[in-house]
Design an enzyme around this catalytic site. Sequence first.
Site, PDB file in Angstrom:
ATOM      1  N   GLN A  85     105.195 110.779 -22.586  1.00 42.14           N
ATOM      2  CA  GLN A  85     103.758 110.364 -22.393  1.00 42.14           C
ATOM      3  C   GLN A  85     103.250 111.128 -21.200  1.00 42.14           C
ATOM      4  O   GLN A  85     102.003 111.548 -21.652  1.00 42.14           O
ATOM      5  CB  GLN A  85     103.773 108.829 -22.227  1.00 42.14           C
ATOM      6  CG  GLN A  85     104.354 108.063 -23.133  1.00 42.14           C
ATOM      7  CD  GLN A  85     103.978 106.671 -22.916  1.00 42.14           C
ATOM      8  OE1 GLN A  85     103.353 106.218 -21.938  1.00 42.14           O
ATOM      9  NE2 GLN A  85     104.799 105.789 -23.764  1.00 42.14           N
ATOM     10  N   LYS A 130     107.369  91.672 -26.708  1.00 41.75           N
ATOM     11  CA  LYS A 130     108.846  91.438 -26.347  1.00 41.75           C
ATOM     12  C   LYS A 130     110.051  91.269 -27.195  1.00 41.75           C
ATOM     13  O   LYS A 130     110.666  90.339 -27.383  1.00 41.75           O
ATOM     14  CB  LYS A 130     108.834  90.126 -25.396  1.00 41.75           C
ATOM     15  CG  LYS A 130     108.223  90.288 -24.022  1.00 41.75           C
ATOM     16  CD  LYS A 130     108.324  91.490 -23.006  1.00 41.75           C
ATOM     17  CE  LYS A 130     109.744  91.768 -22.665  1.00 41.75           C
ATOM     18  NZ  LYS A 130     109.921  93.097 -21.891  1.00 41.75           N
ATOM     19  N   ASP A 190     111.141  94.765 -17.366  1.00 42.22           N
ATOM     20  CA  ASP A 190     111.844  95.499 -18.673  1.00 42.22           C
ATOM     21  C   ASP A 190     113.076  96.389 -18.387  1.00 42.22           C
ATOM     22  O   ASP A 190     114.091  96.341 -19.199  1.00 42.22           O
ATOM     23  CB  ASP A 190     110.594  96.091 -19.311  1.00 42.22           C
ATOM     24  CG  ASP A 190     110.873  96.383 -20.855  1.00 42.22           C
ATOM     25  OD1 ASP A 190     111.145  97.757 -20.988  1.00 42.22           O
ATOM     26  OD2 ASP A 190     111.222  95.749 -21.587  1.00 42.22           O
ATOM     27  N   GLU A 194     116.810  95.556 -20.002  1.00 45.62           N
ATOM     28  CA  GLU A 194     117.316  96.634 -20.880  1.00 45.62           C
ATOM     29  C   GLU A 194     118.839  97.163 -20.353  1.00 45.62           C
ATOM     30  O   GLU A 194     119.660  97.515 -21.132  1.00 45.62           O
ATOM     31  CB  GLU A 194     116.390  97.533 -21.641  1.00 45.62           C
ATOM     32  CG  GLU A 194     115.847  98.308 -20.682  1.00 45.62           C
ATOM     33  CD  GLU A 194     114.708  99.139 -20.979  1.00 45.62           C
ATOM     34  OE1 GLU A 194     114.057  98.633 -22.012  1.00 45.62           O
ATOM     35  OE2 GLU A 194     114.399 100.372 -20.809  1.00 45.62           O
ATOM     36  N   GLU A 230     130.489  87.438 -33.492  1.00 42.30           N
ATOM     37  CA  GLU A 230     130.059  86.197 -33.127  1.00 42.30           C
ATOM     38  C   GLU A 230     129.089  86.204 -31.860  1.00 42.30           C
ATOM     39  O   GLU A 230     128.697  85.309 -31.994  1.00 42.30           O
ATOM     40  CB  GLU A 230     131.417  85.533 -32.708  1.00 42.30           C
ATOM     41  CG  GLU A 230     132.204  84.977 -33.918  1.00 42.30           C
ATOM     42  CD  GLU A 230     132.880  83.716 -33.574  1.00 42.30           C
ATOM     43  OE1 GLU A 230     134.012  83.763 -33.325  1.00 42.30           O
ATOM     44  OE2 GLU A 230     132.148  82.552 -33.427  1.00 42.30           O
TER      45      GLU A 230
HETATM   46  N1  LIG Z   1     111.292 100.570 -28.980  1.00 40.26           N
HETATM   47  C1  LIG Z   1     110.781  99.219 -28.867  1.00 40.26           C
HETATM   48  O1  LIG Z   1     111.282  98.105 -29.684  1.00 40.26           O
HETATM   49  C2  LIG Z   1     110.156  99.003 -27.679  1.00 40.26           C
HETATM   50  C3  LIG Z   1     109.358 100.157 -27.172  1.00 40.26           C
HETATM   51  N2  LIG Z   1     108.337  99.917 -26.228  1.00 40.26           N
HETATM   52  C4  LIG Z   1     107.577 100.943 -25.802  1.00 40.26           C
HETATM   53  O2  LIG Z   1     106.779 101.413 -26.873  1.00 40.26           O
HETATM   54  C5  LIG Z   1     106.664 102.975 -26.594  1.00 40.26           C
HETATM   55  C6  LIG Z   1     107.076 103.699 -27.654  1.00 40.26           C
HETATM   56  O3  LIG Z   1     108.486 103.680 -27.886  1.00 40.26           O
HETATM   57  P1  LIG Z   1     109.183 103.495 -29.467  1.00 40.26           P
HETATM   58  O4  LIG Z   1     108.335 103.172 -30.338  1.00 40.26           O
HETATM   59  O5  LIG Z   1     110.593 102.940 -29.055  1.00 40.26           O
HETATM   60  O6  LIG Z   1     109.361 105.421 -29.561  1.00 40.26           O
HETATM   61  P2  LIG Z   1     110.153 106.070 -30.727  1.00 40.26           P
HETATM   62  O7  LIG Z   1     110.970 106.940 -30.096  1.00 40.26           O
HETATM   63  O8  LIG Z   1     110.550 104.918 -31.845  1.00 40.26           O
HETATM   64  O9  LIG Z   1     108.824 106.718 -31.541  1.00 40.26           O
HETATM   65  C7  LIG Z   1     108.109 107.808 -30.742  1.00 40.26           C
HETATM   66  C8  LIG Z   1     107.107 108.307 -31.819  1.00 40.26           C
HETATM   67  O10 LIG Z   1     106.424 109.424 -30.872  1.00 40.26           O
HETATM   68  C9  LIG Z   1     106.547 110.594 -31.530  1.00 40.26           C
HETATM   69  N3  LIG Z   1     106.434 111.546 -30.847  1.00 40.26           N
HETATM   70  C10 LIG Z   1     107.645 111.786 -29.962  1.00 40.26           C
HETATM   71  N4  LIG Z   1     107.484 113.090 -29.165  1.00 40.26           N
HETATM   72  C11 LIG Z   1     106.166 113.343 -29.375  1.00 40.26           C
HETATM   73  C12 LIG Z   1     105.504 114.330 -28.917  1.00 40.26           C
HETATM   74  N5  LIG Z   1     105.670 115.232 -28.003  1.00 40.26           N
HETATM   75  N6  LIG Z   1     104.085 114.535 -29.431  1.00 40.26           N
HETATM   76  C13 LIG Z   1     103.708 113.689 -30.537  1.00 40.26           C
HETATM   77  N7  LIG Z   1     104.373 112.626 -30.970  1.00 40.26           N
HETATM   78  C14 LIG Z   1     105.761 112.530 -30.535  1.00 40.26           C
HETATM   79  C15 LIG Z   1     107.671 110.320 -32.691  1.00 40.26           C
HETATM   80  O11 LIG Z   1     107.484 111.138 -33.711  1.00 40.26           O
HETATM   81  P3  LIG Z   1     108.000 112.747 -34.316  1.00 40.26           P
HETATM   82  O12 LIG Z   1     109.316 112.671 -33.316  1.00 40.26           O
HETATM   83  O13 LIG Z   1     108.599 112.496 -35.445  1.00 40.26           O
HETATM   84  O14 LIG Z   1     106.987 113.533 -33.785  1.00 40.26           O
HETATM   85  C16 LIG Z   1     107.655 108.771 -32.912  1.00 40.26           C
HETATM   86  O15 LIG Z   1     106.665 108.849 -33.903  1.00 40.26           O
HETATM   87  C17 LIG Z   1     107.404 103.309 -25.369  1.00 40.26           C
HETATM   88  O16 LIG Z   1     106.434 103.237 -24.337  1.00 40.26           O
HETATM   89  C18 LIG Z   1     108.343 102.051 -25.241  1.00 40.26           C
HETATM   90  O17 LIG Z   1     108.966 101.894 -23.710  1.00 40.26           O
HETATM   91  C19 LIG Z   1     108.089  98.724 -25.829  1.00 40.26           C
HETATM   92  C20 LIG Z   1     108.602  97.462 -26.432  1.00 40.26           C
HETATM   93  C21 LIG Z   1     109.864  97.774 -27.316  1.00 40.26           C
HETATM   94  C1  LIG Z   2     112.857  96.082 -27.245  1.00 33.23           C
HETATM   95  C2  LIG Z   2     112.445  96.158 -25.883  1.00 33.23           C
HETATM   96  O1  LIG Z   2     111.617  95.663 -25.356  1.00 33.23           O
HETATM   97  C3  LIG Z   2     112.978  97.183 -24.965  1.00 33.23           C
HETATM   98  C4  LIG Z   2     114.829  96.884 -25.293  1.00 33.23           C
HETATM   99  O2  LIG Z   2     112.897  97.093 -23.658  1.00 33.23           O
HETATM  100  C5  LIG Z   2     113.104  98.506 -25.652  1.00 33.23           C
HETATM  101  O3  LIG Z   2     113.193  98.969 -26.584  1.00 33.23           O
HETATM  102  O4  LIG Z   2     112.168  99.471 -24.682  1.00 33.23           O
END
Ligand SMILES: NC(=O)C1=CN([C@@H]2O[C@H](COP(=O)(O)OP(=O)(O)OC[C@H]3O[C@@H](n4cnc5c(N)ncnc54)[C@H](OP(=O)(O)O)[C@@H]3O)[C@@H](O)[C@H]2O)C=CC1
Ligand SMILES: CC(=O)[C@](C)(O)C(=O)O
Length: 331
Positions: A85, A130, A190, A194, A230
């Site tokens: 980011q 969450k 968080d 995790e 389980e």
């Molecule tokens: N996973 C979860 O359930 C949770 C995540 N979060 C937060 O949400 C945010 C996103 O996490 P998450 O959804 O897991 O991320 P993912 O890894 O699932 O998705 C990341 C996305 O970003 C894109 N991406 C990666 N690198 C780049 C780049 N350099 N430029 C442009 N696009 C890019 C990827 O596409 P591609 O690689 O195809 O380009 C993909 O679409 C984080 O801040 C995380 O902490 C918060 C709560 C829960």
């Molecule tokens: C789902 C969730 O909020 C986590 C485990 O903290 C994450 O995927 O970043």
Amino acid sequence: MKVFYDSDADLSLLDGKTVAVIGYGSQGHAQAQNLKDSGVNVIIGLRPNSPRVKEAQAFGFEVYSVAEAAQKADFIQILLPDEVQGKVYREEIAPYLKEGDVLCFSHGFNIHFGQIQPPKNVDVFLVAPKSPGHMVRRMYEKGAGVPHLIAIHQDYSGRAHDIALAYAKGTGGTRAGVIETTFREETETDLFGEQVVLCGGATALVKAGFETLVEAGYAPEMAYFECLHELKLIVDLMYEGGISAMRYSVSDTAQWGDMIIGPRIITEDTKDEMRQVLAEIQDGTFAKEWLLENQVNRPQFNALAKADEDHEIEEVGKKLRAMMPWLKATK
Ligand SMILES: NC(=O)C1=CN([C@@H]2O[C@H](COP(=O)(O)OP(=O)(O)OC[C@H]3O[C@@H](n4cnc5c(N)ncnc54)[C@H](OP(=O)(O)O)[C@@H]3O)[C@@H](O)[C@H]2O)C=CC1
Ligand SMILES: CC(=O)[C@](C)(O)C(=O)O
């Protein structure tokens, strides 16, 4: 602690706004689809070569490069991996931020640890489900939602709280309940959760229990059912009604074992280690090590992930899920 619901949120605050969801992964696809189904104007920012471009277009989204999306939007939700980011923000988002824009996150990591330092003339807040992203979408499609957190870092407009709630309504969060916190509290709890309970603690416990039974000569399938299968059922009971409700449902034999053996497994030394993990989150040690690991292309991350992919429990689980389709049905 106040919990905010649908009636506390005004989705019309997003009327006329273009919301750019940057990233279309676990959270990005779920939040974008929920917002679109809630009537919000959403565009997607991705790398041009991303395999997710076609997936987003198939859902009806206009997909742009990150920079183009940032230029077109007045509300930017950054749902990229935390470790990228900062760089993407500096190079592809910051140059296009306009006075009065909204910069949003779903985890406070980059603001809290100073990787992103926004200009003063924008709103900055987080709206954090969450829940894993796929459950965010699954619950929305069922007409429900998952609990969300909101936190305000900058309130330039004077309406940041209300706009954050409007976004949480769009993603289905106010259907379940939204709690207001701070970037520090969301980030540190968080990361702790995790590492110590959800992923780190749970996977270590499951693997250790499985290995102990297999090393003692028990069938790997038996070890899998006891130590992984389980666990979901027990945690579901705790989730629905608390530890006492779970204990009501299991046998008294199980509850006796739970109460006298549990403290031998999670000892005071374990608690001391938890306190040390929290201290390393709070003092930035974890954040520094994670960001440095990514700067050298994740050698330790890759090695540890491969070792676990090759763990016997993965092979046994894959075999059992294929043999017993109902294992997949218990969503
Ligand atoms: N996973 C979860 O359930 C949770 C995540 N979060 C937060 O949400 C945010 C996103 O996490 P998450 O959804 O897991 O991320 P993912 O890894 O699932 O998705 C990341 C996305 O970003 C894109 N991406 C990666 N690198 C780049 C780049 N350099 N430029 C442009 N696009 C890019 C990827 O596409 P591609 O690689 O195809 O380009 C993909 O679409 C984080 O801040 C995380 O902490 C918060 C709560 C829960
Ligand atoms: C789902 C969730 O909020 C986590 C485990 O903290 C994450 O995927 O970043």
